[in-house]
Design an enzyme around this catalytic site. Structure first.
Site, mmCIF file in Angstrom:
data_model
loop_
_atom_site.group_PDB
_atom_site.id
_atom_site.type_symbol
_atom_site.label_atom_id
_atom_site.label_comp_id
_atom_site.label_asym_id
_atom_site.label_seq_id
_atom_site.Cartn_x
_atom_site.Cartn_y
_atom_site.Cartn_z
ATOM 1 N N PHE A 1 22.302 27.732 31.674
ATOM 2 C CA PHE A 1 22.644 26.289 31.847
ATOM 3 C C PHE A 1 21.690 25.366 32.722
ATOM 4 C CE2 PHE A 1 26.777 28.051 31.458
ATOM 5 C CZ PHE A 1 27.227 27.253 30.551
ATOM 6 N N GLY A 2 20.305 25.724 32.499
ATOM 7 C CA GLY A 2 19.525 24.671 32.920
ATOM 8 C C GLY A 2 18.216 25.213 32.931
ATOM 9 N N ARG A 3 17.372 23.984 33.125
ATOM 10 C CA ARG A 3 15.828 24.613 33.012
ATOM 11 C C ARG A 3 15.522 24.664 34.615
ATOM 12 N NH1 ARG A 3 12.175 20.363 30.277
ATOM 13 N NH2 ARG A 3 13.839 19.156 29.032
ATOM 14 N N VAL A 4 14.358 25.507 34.890
ATOM 15 C CA VAL A 4 13.865 25.819 35.887
ATOM 16 C C VAL A 4 12.498 25.303 36.274
ATOM 17 C CG1 VAL A 4 13.150 27.671 37.867
ATOM 18 C CG2 VAL A 4 15.178 27.944 36.143
ATOM 19 N N ASP B 1 18.364 35.184 37.780
ATOM 20 C CA ASP B 1 19.426 34.716 36.839
ATOM 21 C C ASP B 1 20.821 35.497 37.092
ATOM 22 O OD1 ASP B 1 20.891 33.341 35.131
ATOM 23 O OD2 ASP B 1 19.148 33.030 33.620
ATOM 24 N N THR C 1 23.802 40.376 27.114
ATOM 25 C CA THR C 1 22.682 40.289 25.869
ATOM 26 C C THR C 1 23.019 41.569 24.971
ATOM 27 O OG1 THR C 1 21.163 39.013 27.152
ATOM 28 C CG2 THR C 1 20.235 39.897 24.974
ATOM 29 N N ASN D 1 14.691 38.498 32.561
ATOM 30 C CA ASN D 1 15.470 38.244 33.660
ATOM 31 C C ASN D 1 14.601 38.795 35.006
ATOM 32 O OD1 ASN D 1 17.185 36.354 32.788
ATOM 33 N ND2 ASN D 1 18.881 37.683 32.580
ATOM 34 N N LEU E 1 9.154 25.902 34.184
ATOM 35 C CA LEU E 1 8.862 27.289 34.399
ATOM 36 C C LEU E 1 9.564 28.178 33.346
ATOM 37 C CD1 LEU E 1 8.851 27.982 38.245
ATOM 38 C CD2 LEU E 1 6.763 27.997 36.584
ATOM 39 N N GLY E 2 10.872 27.854 33.014
ATOM 40 C CA GLY E 2 11.638 28.685 32.220
ATOM 41 C C GLY E 2 12.864 27.993 32.271
ATOM 42 N N LYS F 1 17.840 42.263 31.823
ATOM 43 C CA LYS F 1 16.825 42.457 30.654
ATOM 44 C C LYS F 1 15.619 41.951 31.355
ATOM 45 C CE LYS F 1 18.557 38.105 28.973
ATOM 46 N NZ LYS F 1 19.055 37.309 27.885
ATOM 47 N N ASP G 1 23.601 41.063 33.163
ATOM 48 C CA ASP G 1 22.635 40.561 32.320
ATOM 49 C C ASP G 1 21.302 40.992 32.710
ATOM 50 O OD1 ASP G 1 22.070 39.125 29.866
ATOM 51 O OD2 ASP G 1 21.974 37.256 30.703
ATOM 52 N N GLY H 1 16.980 29.169 32.709
ATOM 53 C CA GLY H 1 18.180 30.067 33.013
ATOM 54 C C GLY H 1 19.201 29.689 32.360
HETATM 55 C C1 PIT Z 1 11.340 31.282 39.724
HETATM 56 C C2 PIT Z 1 10.330 31.133 38.313
HETATM 57 C C3 PIT Z 1 10.910 31.378 37.310
HETATM 58 C C4 PIT Z 1 12.297 31.323 37.027
HETATM 59 C C5 PIT Z 1 13.248 31.454 38.091
HETATM 60 C C6 PIT Z 1 12.657 31.396 39.541
HETATM 61 C C7 PIT Z 1 14.586 31.617 37.837
HETATM 62 C C8 PIT Z 1 15.363 32.051 38.852
HETATM 63 C C9 PIT Z 1 16.745 32.038 38.732
HETATM 64 C C10 PIT Z 1 17.734 31.333 37.893
HETATM 65 C C11 PIT Z 1 18.784 31.453 37.869
HETATM 66 C C12 PIT Z 1 19.620 32.361 39.003
HETATM 67 C C13 PIT Z 1 18.952 32.800 39.784
HETATM 68 C C14 PIT Z 1 17.504 32.504 40.012
HETATM 69 O O1 PIT Z 1 20.712 32.546 38.848
HETATM 70 O O2 PIT Z 1 9.929 31.443 36.114
HETATM 71 O O3 PIT Z 1 10.626 31.167 40.934
HETATM 72 O O4 PIT Z 1 19.699 31.168 36.903
#
Ligand code: PIT
Length: 451
Positions: A34-37, A164, A186, A151, A29-30, A148, A146, A32
């Site tokens: 340190f990692g993919r979601v 995030d 940012t 996020n 999905l995206g 923006k 952060d 964040g």
């Molecule tokens: C979703 C859809 C999406 C991204 C996320 C959740 C990310 C959430 C997220 C990431 C973080 C954090 C808290 C929430 O600390 O596209 O349902 O790094």
């Protein structure tokens, strides 16, 4: 030895796919901190979730282990309708997994960048939800640091969800002077006092970022922009930004109070909630009422409030014949106001070419650009770049739907990699390659906003 290592890696991969027997991981999905979601399904309940996968070694190498623990602690503390909820935390030897609320509408950033800018009443609705979440966090001693548009996610009903918390701080981490001292965030969204390095109040710094966000929503550009970071910083310190004439007086005033370079005189959340722009009640425009043509829409009434965006309430056939091919998304959105901008750079076009023809076009494009092609069923294709870009390999997924006899709609989305790389791939490669199969009705006028 090597065999057993690769077998272990394969095993790990399998385990990742169905995570601890509980979550089935799907598309990315995206990204964040340190990692993919990933989109995922909770196999116990069938419910959709988002799973953020974090590699422990990366976090450790970056000296961010404490920050990661803080992110988890913070997310457990902040349960609010406008904050992405943390359901569960899991860990293996090498990874940490955060099971999060699934938010499907993409980033607010994508909505703004596709619309150019938002109407003031639309922006106000998002902004109120943002402030509600921010106020809730501050009340619990949590500062996001952060904030923006990237996020800020939108759910399917068009509600904003803050995501995030990877850079967040807790009030307890302030130094004896009561201030936070870590410069992060940012640059374009970060308050001047954070960049200045002398300590800052986390709440006031988040409010500055809210001011930048409000400006971006209403103007479609950043208030302080300069290729040179130092010159940008100086502009921020002077509060040197311009508000275009279409911005209403109340909005302009509020932006000025949020983008006050002096944190001591900057507006507080209490003041913000009482400001005329924030409090204004707007009458929602009636749904499904076709908007008048662009020429009759009175662009520039001076106060800039509640202007029309391109009409989105035409029916499927109007849209096909008017759209000159690309971007028929209002056709499929269930919630009219969540609109086409919520789709994170997704692209849609109509064609009279059969599905097999569309697929072979995409395959040809992939071969030319040395991309890998995988098909899913008769109507889905995924192209993946051979080289890793800024955020991993660029991957593009196309799905084909039939909307009328011999009319197909092709839905193209980013399925991996960097958004900017995806956008340039769409404009420089995908669009030109498909140009002659995109159905453009002869002599039909482009709807406002069509490209
Ligand atoms: C979703 C859809 C999406 C991204 C996320 C959740 C990310 C959430 C997220 C990431 C973080 C954090 C808290 C929430 O600390 O596209 O349902 O790094």
């Amino acid at each position: 030895m090597e065999d057993s290592a690769s077998a272990a890696a394969a095993e790990e991969k399998k385990k990742n796919y169905v995570l601890q027997g509980r979550y089935e991981l799907g598309r990315v999905l995206g990204y964040g901190n340190f990692g993919r979601v990933h989109a995922a399904r909770d196999l116990r309940t069938g419910r959709g979730v988002a799973v953020k996968v974090v590699a422990k070694d990366k976090v450790e190498r970056a000296g961010m282990s404490e920050q990661m623990k803080r992110e988890i602690a913070v997310m457990k503390m902040v349960s609010h309708p406008n904050i992405v909820e943390l359901h569960e935390v899991m860990a293996t030897r090498s990874k940490i997994y955060l099971a999060l609320e699934l938010v499907r509408g993409g980033e607010l950033f994508a909505r703004v960048s596709r619309a150019g800018r938002l109407r003031e009443d639309v922006a106000r609705r998002y902004f109120r939800q943002l402030v509600s979440a921010v106020d809730f966090c501050h009340g619990r001693g949590v500062y996001h640091r952060d904030l923006k548009p990237e996020n800020l996610l939108l759910d399917e009903a068009g509600n904003l969800k803050v995501a995030d918390f990877g850079l967040s701080a807790l009030a307890g981490h302030a130094r004896p002077d009561g201030l936070l001292h870590t410069a992060c965030g940012t640059p374009a969204y970060v308050a001047p006092e954070v960049l200045g390095g002398g300590g800052y109040d986390g709440a006031k710094a988040d409010l500055w970022s809210c001011g930048v966000i409000l400006y971006v929503l209403l103007v479609g550009a950043l208030p302080f922009q300069d290729e040179n970071l130092m010159s940008m910083y100086r502009k921020m310190q002077r509060g040197d930004f311009l508000c275009p004439s279409w911005i209403s007086r109340d909005a302009r005033k509020l932006i000025g109070r949020l983008l006050d370079p002096k944190p001591s005189s900057r507006i507080t959340v209490a003041g913000l909630i009482e400001s005329p722009w924030f409090k204004k009640t707007s009458i929602p425009s009636p749904p499904l009422e076709p908007a008048p043509p662009a020429a009759a829409r009175g662009n520039g009434n001076g106060n800039g409030d509640d202007k029309d965006e391109p009409p989105e309430a035409l029916n499927a056939f109007h849209l096909i014949s008017l759209s000159a091919g690309f971007d028929l998304s209002p056709l499929f959105e269930q919630e009219p106001s969540s609109g086409r901008e919520a789709r994170g750079g997704a692209m849609r076009f109509a064609t009279r070419e059969p599905a097999s023809g569309v697929i072979s076009r995409l395959e040809g494009l992939a071969t030319g650009g040395a991309m890998r092609v995988t098909k899913s069923g008769a109507r889905g294709v995924r192209l993946e770049g051979a080289e890793r870009g800024r955020k991993g390999r660029l991957a593009v997924a196309a799905e084909i739907f039939s909307v009328a006899p011999s009319v197909l709609v092709v839905d193209v989305k980013k399925d991996g990699g960097d958004t900017m790389e995806y956008r340039s791939f769409c404009s420089e490669e995908l669009r030109p390659a498909l140009k002659d199969i995109v159905w453009a009705a002869a002599a039909a006028a482009d709807p406002p906003g069509a490209t």
